[in-house]
Scaffold this motif. Structure first.
Motif, mmCIF file in Angstrom:
data_model
loop_
_atom_site.group_PDB
_atom_site.id
_atom_site.type_symbol
_atom_site.label_atom_id
_atom_site.label_comp_id
_atom_site.label_asym_id
_atom_site.label_seq_id
_atom_site.Cartn_x
_atom_site.Cartn_y
_atom_site.Cartn_z
ATOM 1 N N ARG A 1 0.854 -1.104 -0.192
ATOM 2 C CA ARG A 1 -0.149 -0.017 0.114
ATOM 3 C C ARG A 1 0.840 1.205 -0.118
ATOM 4 N NH1 ARG A 1 -1.728 3.143 4.429
ATOM 5 N NH2 ARG A 1 -1.004 1.370 5.874
ATOM 6 N N ARG A 2 2.145 1.068 0.820
ATOM 7 C CA ARG A 2 2.882 2.485 0.764
ATOM 8 C C ARG A 2 4.437 1.796 0.759
ATOM 9 N NH1 ARG A 2 5.747 2.106 4.233
ATOM 10 N NH2 ARG A 2 4.940 2.691 6.141
ATOM 11 N N LEU B 1 3.127 1.565 -10.103
ATOM 12 C CA LEU B 1 2.702 2.854 -9.797
ATOM 13 C C LEU B 1 1.520 3.642 -10.773
ATOM 14 C CD1 LEU B 1 5.747 4.901 -8.418
ATOM 15 C CD2 LEU B 1 4.256 3.387 -7.003
ATOM 16 N N ARG B 2 1.401 2.912 -12.035
ATOM 17 C CA ARG B 2 0.557 3.084 -13.149
ATOM 18 C C ARG B 2 -0.488 2.694 -13.119
ATOM 19 N NH1 ARG B 2 6.065 3.824 -16.382
ATOM 20 N NH2 ARG B 2 6.269 6.085 -16.335
ATOM 21 N N SER C 1 -5.704 -0.308 -7.022
ATOM 22 C CA SER C 1 -4.711 -0.280 -5.855
ATOM 23 C C SER C 1 -3.336 0.084 -6.404
ATOM 24 C CB SER C 1 -4.974 -1.366 -5.015
ATOM 25 O OG SER C 1 -4.791 -2.588 -5.826
ATOM 26 N N PRO C 2 -2.757 1.102 -6.679
ATOM 27 C CA PRO C 2 -1.320 1.144 -7.033
ATOM 28 C C PRO C 2 -0.717 1.645 -5.532
ATOM 29 C CG PRO C 2 -2.731 3.048 -7.761
ATOM 30 C CD PRO C 2 -3.596 1.981 -7.471
ATOM 31 N N PRO C 3 0.485 1.167 -5.313
ATOM 32 C CA PRO C 3 0.918 1.703 -3.986
ATOM 33 C C PRO C 3 1.447 3.228 -4.313
ATOM 34 C CG PRO C 3 2.616 0.214 -5.438
ATOM 35 C CD PRO C 3 1.152 0.339 -6.107
ATOM 36 N N VAL C 4 1.585 3.686 -3.078
ATOM 37 C CA VAL C 4 2.410 4.931 -2.838
ATOM 38 C C VAL C 4 3.744 4.626 -2.698
ATOM 39 C CG1 VAL C 4 2.348 7.173 -1.668
ATOM 40 C CG2 VAL C 4 0.170 6.442 -2.349
ATOM 41 N N LEU D 1 2.720 11.346 -11.874
ATOM 42 C CA LEU D 1 2.031 10.546 -10.805
ATOM 43 C C LEU D 1 1.779 11.211 -9.461
ATOM 44 C CD1 LEU D 1 4.170 7.274 -11.621
ATOM 45 C CD2 LEU D 1 1.743 7.496 -11.860
ATOM 46 N N HIS E 1 -0.106 11.767 -7.376
ATOM 47 C CA HIS E 1 -0.621 11.024 -5.828
ATOM 48 C C HIS E 1 0.219 9.849 -5.535
ATOM 49 C CE1 HIS E 1 -3.956 13.628 -6.330
ATOM 50 N NE2 HIS E 1 -4.197 13.342 -7.572
ATOM 51 N N GLN E 2 0.781 8.983 -6.610
ATOM 52 C CA GLN E 2 1.432 7.919 -6.301
ATOM 53 C C GLN E 2 2.980 8.088 -5.735
ATOM 54 O OE1 GLN E 2 -1.759 7.165 -7.170
ATOM 55 N NE2 GLN E 2 -1.173 6.040 -5.535
ATOM 56 N N LEU E 3 3.413 9.048 -6.269
ATOM 57 C CA LEU E 3 4.949 9.603 -6.245
ATOM 58 C C LEU E 3 5.377 10.779 -5.402
ATOM 59 C CD1 LEU E 3 8.037 8.731 -6.645
ATOM 60 C CD2 LEU E 3 7.858 9.600 -8.880
#
Length: 304
Positions: A125-126, A175-176, A180-183, A217, A219-221
């Protein structure tokens, strides 16, 4: 007979193929151990149920071996697991755990010490990463990655170098993904952008790539740059990666500690919490993520 309300349940662990087979195998492994303990059955007794050794039961309960459907079925019978929903979910986990792991397409290129991290990071998740020397692998350009890999493995054939680069390039795809992509929170020392890897052009394009990823990205990176003034807080001499999963009750935190020719993994709560505290301190003293684009632009100017 009414179901035992105290019995462990696996129904809270979802079927998520994008998390990879290793996550499903690990969740099932821990669940089988909890079921055995709840039934009051010793590992030796469990081993006799499927005509194997205690060592094999240990490997099954830590996710270090493949599951055979008929063995799992017999263990569930011995443990008194009769709920059809539970057994159906477990059967699904066995099937998912049997699928190839994410690194297996690159078997010859994936270093054995890195495989557990490659296998589990899609389920995170993170992810918090600290890198004191280089741009983290997820974020490297192809030419930067090739330069780094060639420096570490100067005698490897070109084909294997290319496979290792390809493996590194695909890691950011998690991440893309839509589901449910991780952060990823990456902390780098400011010296990473002063240490020349390849030509000045390689450095310039690498920093441009980081700026582009931050835009793509948002929100993800999240990137933070730690200045030298952080002092002793930043005196961690090797890369550290901390994974936290969507289902911590089934998948405990994992810590990856990179060594020059290998890696260490830590999963005991007391150990993962200690590294979480170290990384939290680093994040606290590093420049805020909001300042990273401006700092990258300054670094970019030095390589023009």
């Amino acid at each position: 007979m009414a179901a035992d309300p105290q019995a462990p349940s696996i129904l809270g662990f979802p079927h998520r193929p994008e998390w990879g087979s290793a996550a499903h195998r690990k969740a099932l492994a821990g669940h089988l151990r909890r079921c055995r303990e709840h039934a009051g059955i010793a590992p030796r007794q469990a081993a006799r149920c499927i005509h194997t050794s205690e060592a094999t039961i240990s490997r099954m309960e830590t996710g270090r071996t493949a599951f055979k459907s008929h063995d799992v079925e017999r263990l569930l019978d011995a443990y008194g697991v009769s709920d059809p929903l539970e057994r159906a979910r477990i059967a699904g986990l066995v099937r998912e755990a049997a699928k190839p792991e994410v690194w297996q397409t690159y078997t010859n290129a994936a270093p054995p010490a890195l495989r557990p991290l490659l296998a589990m990071e899609p389920a995170a998740r993170r992810i918090i990463s600290y890198e004191p020397q280089l741009v983290p692998g997820w974020l490297q350009t192809q030419e930067y990655a090739e330069t780094v890999i060639r420096a570490v493995h100067p005698t490897k054939p070109a084909k294997e170098i290319a496979e290792r680069v390809a493996l590194r390039m695909q890691r950011i795809e998690m991440l893309r993904r839509a589901e449910s992509p991780p952060v990823l929170l990456a902390v780098m020392d400011s010296e990473v952008f002063r240490r020349q890897v390849g030509t000045p052009g390689v450095m310039y394009r690498q920093i441009k790539h980081l700026l582009a990823l931050l835009e793509e990205l948002p929100h993800q990176l999240h990137l933070q740059i730690a200045p030298l003034t952080v002092g002793a807080v930043g005196a961690v001499g090797h890369p550290v990666v901390h994974l936290r999963f969507f289902t911590p009750e089934y998948l405990p935190d994992m810590v990856y500690l990179e060594q020059y020719e290998g890696a260490l993994y830590r999963e005991k709560p007391c150990e993962s919490e200690r590294y979480q505290a170290i990384l939290n301190n680093l994040c606290g003293v590093a420049n805020p993520a909001e300042q990273t684009p401006a700092l990258l632009e300054q670094a970019l100017a030095s390589w023009r």
